[in-house]
Write a protein that holds these residues in place. Sequence first.
Motif, PDB file in Angstrom:
ATOM      1  N   PHE A  65      79.912  42.998 -29.457  1.00 56.25           N
ATOM      2  CA  PHE A  65      80.439  42.467 -30.728  1.00 56.25           C
ATOM      3  C   PHE A  65      79.511  42.852 -31.874  1.00 56.25           C
ATOM      4  O   PHE A  65      79.936  43.355 -32.904  1.00 56.25           O
ATOM      5  CB  PHE A  65      80.564  40.947 -30.636  1.00 56.25           C
ATOM      6  CG  PHE A  65      81.117  40.298 -31.871  1.00 56.25           C
ATOM      7  CD1 PHE A  65      82.480  40.352 -32.154  1.00 56.25           C
ATOM      8  CD2 PHE A  65      80.286  39.620 -32.768  1.00 56.25           C
ATOM      9  CE1 PHE A  65      82.989  39.753 -33.285  1.00 56.25           C
ATOM     10  CE2 PHE A  65      80.793  39.023 -33.898  1.00 56.25           C
ATOM     11  CZ  PHE A  65      82.149  39.084 -34.163  1.00 56.25           C
TER      12      PHE A  65
ATOM     13  N   ASP B  63      78.871  31.920 -31.397  1.00 54.06           N
ATOM     14  CA  ASP B  63      79.807  31.281 -32.325  1.00 54.06           C
ATOM     15  C   ASP B  63      79.241  31.273 -33.738  1.00 54.06           C
ATOM     16  O   ASP B  63      79.935  31.589 -34.700  1.00 54.06           O
ATOM     17  CB  ASP B  63      80.132  29.857 -31.882  1.00 54.06           C
ATOM     18  CG  ASP B  63      81.048  29.856 -30.668  1.00 54.06           C
ATOM     19  OD1 ASP B  63      81.636  30.914 -30.371  1.00 54.06           O
ATOM     20  OD2 ASP B  63      81.172  28.800 -30.017  1.00 54.06           O
ATOM     21  N   ARG B  66      79.263  34.770 -35.200  1.00 54.46           N
ATOM     22  CA  ARG B  66      80.621  35.156 -35.578  1.00 54.46           C
ATOM     23  C   ARG B  66      81.026  34.481 -36.887  1.00 54.46           C
ATOM     24  O   ARG B  66      81.599  35.107 -37.770  1.00 54.46           O
ATOM     25  CB  ARG B  66      81.587  34.756 -34.460  1.00 54.46           C
ATOM     26  CG  ARG B  66      82.588  35.849 -34.188  1.00 54.46           C
ATOM     27  CD  ARG B  66      83.574  35.544 -33.105  1.00 54.46           C
ATOM     28  NE  ARG B  66      83.101  34.723 -32.009  1.00 54.46           N
ATOM     29  CZ  ARG B  66      83.401  34.972 -30.727  1.00 54.46           C
ATOM     30  NH1 ARG B  66      84.113  36.026 -30.413  1.00 54.46           N
ATOM     31  NH2 ARG B  66      82.991  34.153 -29.779  1.00 54.46           N
ATOM     32  N   ASN B  70      81.712  36.427 -40.335  1.00 58.24           N
ATOM     33  CA  ASN B  70      83.012  36.310 -40.996  1.00 58.24           C
ATOM     34  C   ASN B  70      82.855  35.886 -42.447  1.00 58.24           C
ATOM     35  O   ASN B  70      83.517  36.433 -43.333  1.00 58.24           O
ATOM     36  CB  ASN B  70      83.906  35.312 -40.250  1.00 58.24           C
ATOM     37  CG  ASN B  70      84.512  35.923 -39.005  1.00 58.24           C
ATOM     38  OD1 ASN B  70      84.536  37.153 -38.856  1.00 58.24           O
ATOM     39  ND2 ASN B  70      84.994  35.089 -38.113  1.00 58.24           N
TER      40      ASN B  70
END
Lengths: 186, 186
Positions: A65, B63, B66, B70
């Motif tokens: 990722f 998490d 991410r 974002n």
Amino acid sequence: MSEETKNDQELNEEQPKVDNEETVEEVFAEEPQEEQATDELSELQAKLDESENRYLRLRADFDNFRRRINAENEAKEKYRSQALITELLPALDNFERALNIEADNDQTKTLLQGMEMVHRSLIEALKKEGVEAIDAVGQEFDPHMHQAVMQTEDEAYGSNVVVEEFQKGYKLKDRVIRPSMVKVNQ
Amino acid sequence: MSEETKNDQELNEEQPKVDNEETVEEVFAEEPQEEQATDELSELQAKLDESENRYLRLRADFDNFRRRINAENEAKEKYRSQALITELLPALDNFERALNIEADNDQTKTLLQGMEMVHRSLIEALKKEGVEAIDAVGQEFDPHMHQAVMQTEDEAYGSNVVVEEFQKGYKLKDRVIRPSMVKVNQ
């Protein structure tokens, strides 16, 4: 049968029976405990293996990722202004067309000079972002850079050479965002 | 002593002896085994707990990463063209200054009309990217939008109202990328 033999037989029948019973008791008392412990151990070990694998898979996902995001962000950053630039190009075309007059008086001449400065600073701002006009006239025709909208036969130029540019093409860094519209020599 | 008794004695002396020896052996052999099993179990359980915790921490990290990426990408995308726009603004200022002349002949008039169209299409391209001029004259002075470079006392305007604009300010979406330079009424 002698007494001894009988006794031996009794031994073999009874004593071992007692011994057996004890052993059986022990077997039933201990073997399951051991088995239980072994079961628990292998169950735990399986859980641990699964947990470790889950961790490794997640770490691989995380790494992938991160790598993907970095590559995406690099590309996004590199071409971040492409949408705006693409919108600006038609205005730039019209700007250059408007500059292309022969001034017949001083006021027009002064205005033209001012507008040429404005045009240069627009080009300069675009250049800082990585925008450059594509070389066309005199270059060998390159289908990645040039769009041939007309052909000609001109002995003054070599074969497959661009002889005229109808609309300027532009690159943003290494990406052609608009090819030059050109006339090519056969 | 009969053979039987002797045999029984032998049995009682020898057989239990063997039995005892076996039991003692088993006791010494099994107790540590059980302890060992318990040790192994709790060791494994600790490893499993640690592995699970490591997994949970990594998942939380993932998490968070991410979520952060974002949010960052959203902001980057929203203001992607800010650098280019900031470079274009001085050219736009000069463009508007150059347009601000009174044409005294037809050629200049025609050139001005053409350049006004070019200017409008530049503004339009910027608007599509989210760029808008900041309202100034007649607006209440807003330190987030306006930079006061002069003060005045004018009874025609209310207190703290912008009475003149020296340089246009611009917003990119909700972000002020250049405040208006203004004169404010006391």
